[in-house]
Design a protein around this motif. Structure first.
Motif, mmCIF file in Angstrom:
data_model
loop_
_atom_site.group_PDB
_atom_site.id
_atom_site.type_symbol
_atom_site.label_atom_id
_atom_site.label_comp_id
_atom_site.label_asym_id
_atom_site.label_seq_id
_atom_site.Cartn_x
_atom_site.Cartn_y
_atom_site.Cartn_z
ATOM 1 N N GLU A 1 0.948 -1.170 0.027
ATOM 2 C CA GLU A 1 0.005 -0.166 0.101
ATOM 3 C C GLU A 1 0.831 1.287 0.018
ATOM 4 O OE1 GLU A 1 -4.012 1.458 2.455
ATOM 5 O OE2 GLU A 1 -2.754 -0.372 3.066
ATOM 6 N N ILE A 2 0.276 2.260 -0.874
ATOM 7 C CA ILE A 2 1.261 3.529 -1.109
ATOM 8 C C ILE A 2 0.043 4.683 -0.801
ATOM 9 C CG2 ILE A 2 2.491 4.868 -2.443
ATOM 10 C CD1 ILE A 2 3.362 2.282 -4.211
ATOM 11 N N ILE A 3 0.206 5.520 0.252
ATOM 12 C CA ILE A 3 -0.770 6.405 0.841
ATOM 13 C C ILE A 3 -0.164 7.595 1.142
ATOM 14 C CG2 ILE A 3 -2.142 6.969 2.754
ATOM 15 C CD1 ILE A 3 -1.872 3.857 3.623
ATOM 16 N N GLU A 4 -0.694 8.620 0.423
ATOM 17 C CA GLU A 4 0.036 9.983 0.492
ATOM 18 C C GLU A 4 -0.604 10.794 1.824
ATOM 19 O OE1 GLU A 4 0.129 14.246 -2.068
ATOM 20 O OE2 GLU A 4 -0.396 12.487 -2.957
ATOM 21 N N ASP A 5 0.465 10.953 2.701
ATOM 22 C CA ASP A 5 0.002 11.463 4.048
ATOM 23 C C ASP A 5 0.856 12.459 4.665
ATOM 24 O OD1 ASP A 5 -0.175 11.455 6.835
ATOM 25 O OD2 ASP A 5 -0.054 9.224 7.125
ATOM 26 N N ASP A 6 0.289 13.589 4.843
ATOM 27 C CA ASP A 6 1.061 14.883 5.201
ATOM 28 C C ASP A 6 1.665 14.761 6.471
ATOM 29 O OD1 ASP A 6 -1.120 15.250 6.675
ATOM 30 O OD2 ASP A 6 -1.814 17.301 5.788
#
Length: 173
Positions: free
Chosen positions: A15-20
């Protein structure tokens, strides 16, 4: 002046998640949690476009002679180094502490972790036949005099931490 855009990503298994909030991930604690075979380690990755080129920044952490060493490695999609930053908690001044000097860190630029699509470690090596680091496809950086254990720790840190990102980079190509 060209404007740059940056993103924070977390890789967790497939899983690849954009997360600030990726910058808040403690990679030392993640390594400890990864001892549990049921835990999927979270890997922070920072991406951006600088002067029209995609750059990926990987945090790394390891052990020097006396205490922790850490840094950041900026790579392109082929895992060629664009720059590094290293620091330490307690290496010997004038010896292992030199890992944070620009003259040492600059030697990493242009070295690559992939050879024919396969991961290859970059070694901080004594007796390197290229002390001016002109050859960029030998996967070797000239070691700091008197800092063998720190150099070995740096080599181990890069091998251990960068290797975890290889599947992500292979998916880009």
């Amino acid at each position: 002046m060209q404007r740059s855009s940056f993103r924070q990503i977390v890789i967790q298994g497939d899983e690849i998640i954009e997360d600030d909030q990726a910058f808040l991930i403690d990679i030392r604690k993640e390594a400890t949690k990864a001892a549990d075979p049921n835990y999927k380690r979270r890997l922070p990755l920072f991406t951006g476009n600088v002067s029209g080129k995609d750059v990926f920044v990987v945090p790394v952490r390891g052990k020097g002679l006396w205490d922790a060493i850490w840094g950041f490695v900026a790579l392109d999609k082929n895992m060629v180094i664009h720059g590094v930053y290293f620091d330490h908690k307690g290496e010997t001044p004038g010896l292992g502490a030199e890992i944070k000097q620009r003259y040492f860190m600059d030697d990493f630029q242009g070295e690559g972790f992939l050879v024919n699509g396969e991961f290859t470690e970059i070694t901080v090596a004594k007796g390197n036949n290229d002390p001016k680091n002109i050859i960029k496809d030998d996967q070797e950086i000239d070691a700091l005099a008197g800092a063998t254990i720190t150099g070995d720790g740096l080599t181990a840190m890069l091998k251990k931490d960068i290797r975890m990102y290889v599947p992500y980079f292979q998916s880009l190509n």
